[in-house]
Design a protein around this motif. Structure first.
Motif, short mmCIF file in Angstrom:
data_model
loop_
_atom_site.label_atom_id
_atom_site.label_comp_id
_atom_site.label_asym_id
_atom_site.label_seq_id
_atom_site.Cartn_x
_atom_site.Cartn_y
_atom_site.Cartn_z
N GLU A 108 3.24 10.39 -5.49
CA GLU A 108 4.46 10.80 -6.16
C GLU A 108 4.96 9.68 -7.07
O GLU A 108 5.11 8.55 -6.63
CB GLU A 108 5.55 11.15 -5.13
N VAL A 109 5.20 10.01 -8.31
CA VAL A 109 5.69 9.03 -9.28
C VAL A 109 6.95 9.59 -9.93
O VAL A 109 6.93 10.70 -10.48
CB VAL A 109 4.63 8.75 -10.37
N SER A 110 8.04 8.85 -9.86
CA SER A 110 9.27 9.29 -10.50
C SER A 110 9.13 9.17 -12.01
O SER A 110 8.26 8.47 -12.53
CB SER A 110 10.45 8.47 -10.02
N SER A 111 10.03 9.83 -12.73
CA SER A 111 9.98 9.78 -14.19
C SER A 111 10.20 8.36 -14.70
O SER A 111 9.55 7.92 -15.67
CB SER A 111 11.02 10.73 -14.79
N ASP A 125 0.83 -1.20 0.00
CA ASP A 125 0.00 0.00 0.00
C ASP A 125 0.86 1.25 0.00
O ASP A 125 2.06 1.19 0.23
CB ASP A 125 -0.92 0.02 1.22
N GLU A 126 0.25 2.36 -0.27
CA GLU A 126 0.91 3.65 -0.20
C GLU A 126 0.20 4.43 0.88
O GLU A 126 -0.80 5.10 0.64
CB GLU A 126 0.86 4.35 -1.56
N THR A 127 0.71 4.29 2.10
CA THR A 127 0.01 4.77 3.29
C THR A 127 -0.36 6.25 3.20
O THR A 127 -1.50 6.63 3.48
CB THR A 127 0.89 4.53 4.54
N GLU A 128 0.58 7.08 2.82
CA GLU A 128 0.32 8.51 2.77
C GLU A 128 -0.82 8.84 1.81
O GLU A 128 -1.71 9.63 2.11
CB GLU A 128 1.60 9.25 2.34
N CYS A 129 -0.79 8.20 0.64
CA CYS A 129 -1.82 8.41 -0.36
C CYS A 129 -3.18 7.91 0.16
O CYS A 129 -4.21 8.56 -0.03
CB CYS A 129 -1.44 7.71 -1.65
N SER A 130 -3.17 6.74 0.81
CA SER A 130 -4.41 6.17 1.35
C SER A 130 -5.04 7.09 2.38
O SER A 130 -6.26 7.30 2.40
CB SER A 130 -4.14 4.80 1.97
N HIS A 131 -4.22 7.65 3.26
CA HIS A 131 -4.73 8.57 4.28
C HIS A 131 -5.35 9.81 3.64
O HIS A 131 -6.40 10.29 4.10
CB HIS A 131 -3.60 8.98 5.23
N ALA A 132 -4.70 10.32 2.60
CA ALA A 132 -5.22 11.51 1.93
C ALA A 132 -6.59 11.23 1.31
O ALA A 132 -7.51 12.06 1.39
CB ALA A 132 -4.24 11.98 0.85
N ILE A 133 -6.75 10.05 0.70
CA ILE A 133 -8.03 9.69 0.07
C ILE A 133 -9.10 9.48 1.14
O ILE A 133 -10.26 9.89 0.97
CB ILE A 133 -7.86 8.42 -0.80
N MET A 134 -8.74 8.85 2.27
CA MET A 134 -9.71 8.65 3.35
C MET A 134 -10.17 9.99 3.93
O MET A 134 -11.35 10.18 4.23
CB MET A 134 -9.10 7.77 4.44
#
Length: 346
Positions: free
Chosen positions: A298-301, A260-269
């Motif tokens: 965040e996605v790198s190039s 999972d991507e915890t930071e992203c999940s928290h933002a969506i919740m």
């Protein structure tokens, strides 16, 4: 390394495709070759992830058919197998200068924020590792032992390991000014107040119901381990770890394939809670979720290149599974090879 990174940064497509080519070549030409440098591979599961700076790295779970099944009767056979495939020593510069330089450049661990990621662990990769004059497979304590005796034994083991670990990190860590290459095992034992017998007895005990492995490792290699075929074939940091427990094996695979991507999940919740509190309609709620995802993820190039180019894969399993959605009478079935059929039990 910084200079090399600056060269790669403006060319993410070239860098991503080159990494994929190296991984595929390494597996087909090295690991899956007739030489069988880590044993005869019959299954593998690969997962590519991206580091903080955006470059890819690979996690692999590999099954070999010729590794002895570990039990009390086959322990020495298993140890011999491990000693052939996994190394934990600094190679002699005069005997193999190329390997010596590779180990020196890629396989010497230095403590950093990455290995101190977990607050209750000094180094999540367990460096420095314990020195030992032979490879040891530690076994669980007997089941019929009294609970009090078991607890006292494990506490004594933990005390010995803590003392030795601190000493290793102080005088055998090449990254520290206090590093002393003249220190011997006897010096370590006398400085922490234990005997050689107590130390090796502690190494022979596993703290739980699983086996535990301590590789043969001289005093000057407590911050080193690698496998020769991987290091010479890939010319980058590599590691090879035996798996003793089926449950832990499944947990490992699932944790990387469903990470999972915890930071992203928290933002969506949080966005969902705000949408509910504001009594938004479905359309506006979805817009809010999308905005939260796009502003947090965040996605790198190089990762973007992987996700845009179909030829670049992030996960790969052998043997592959193909799901047919055709009508039942038109579905394709794959039979075992003639060799596999001949090898089956009558």
């Amino acid at each position: 390394m910084a200079r090399e990174a600056q060269k790669v940064k403006p060319k993410p497509v070239v860098a991503a495709k080159h990494f994929q080519y190296r991984v595929q070549t390494f597996f087909t030409e090295m690991l899956l070759s007739n030489a069988n440098p880590i044993g005869k591979i019959i299954y593998y599961a690969l997962c590519i992830e991206f580091q903080m700076r955006g470059s890819p790295h690979l996690h692999a779970l590999i099954w070999t058919s010729d590794c002895p099944k570990l039990n009390k009767d086959t322990k020495q056979e298993y140890i011999n197998y491990i000693d052939r495939h996994v190394q934990a020593y600094q190679p002699d510069e005069n005997e193999d200068r190329h390997l010596h330089e590779l180990v020196k450049k890629y396989q010497k661990h230095s403590h950093s924020k990455t290995c101190r990621k977990y607050k209750n662990t000094r180094c999540r990769f367990y460096f420095g590792q314990f020195f030992t004059n032979r490879t040891i497979v530690a076994e669980p304590l007997p089941e019929d032992i009294a609970d009090e005796v078991k607890q006292n034994t494990l506490e004594k083991r933990k005390e010995i390991f803590t003392l030795v670990k601190e000493k290793i990190d102080d005088v055998l860590n090449p990254s520290k000014d206090s590093y002393d290459s003249t220190f011997t095992q006897s010096d370590i034992f006398s400085s922490v107040g234990i005997t050689e017998q107590q130390y090796y007895d502690a190494l022979s005990i596993s703290p739980d119901s699983d086996y535990e492995l301590h590789l043969k490792r001289p005093m000057n290699s407590c911050f080193i381990n690698y496998f020769i075929a991987g290091l010479k074939g890939f010319a980058a940091n590599v590691d090879l770890q035996p798996v003793f427990n089926h449950y832990k094996c499944i947990t490992y695979v699932c944790s990387y394939f469903t990470k999972d991507e915890t930071e992203c999940s928290h933002a969506i919740m949080n966005a969902a809670k705000e949408a509910k509190a504001a009594n938004m309609n479905v359309r506006d709620g979805l817009k809010k979720f999308g905005a939260a995802f796009l502003s947090t993820r965040e996605v790198s190039s190089q990762e973007a290149v992987y996700r845009c180019m179909p030829k670049l894969w992030l996960r790969k399993i052998l043997p592959a599974t193909v799901f047919s959605t055709d009508l039942q009478d038109k579905r394709i079935r794959m039979a075992k090879s003639q060799q596999e059929l001949e090898e089956l039990d009558d």
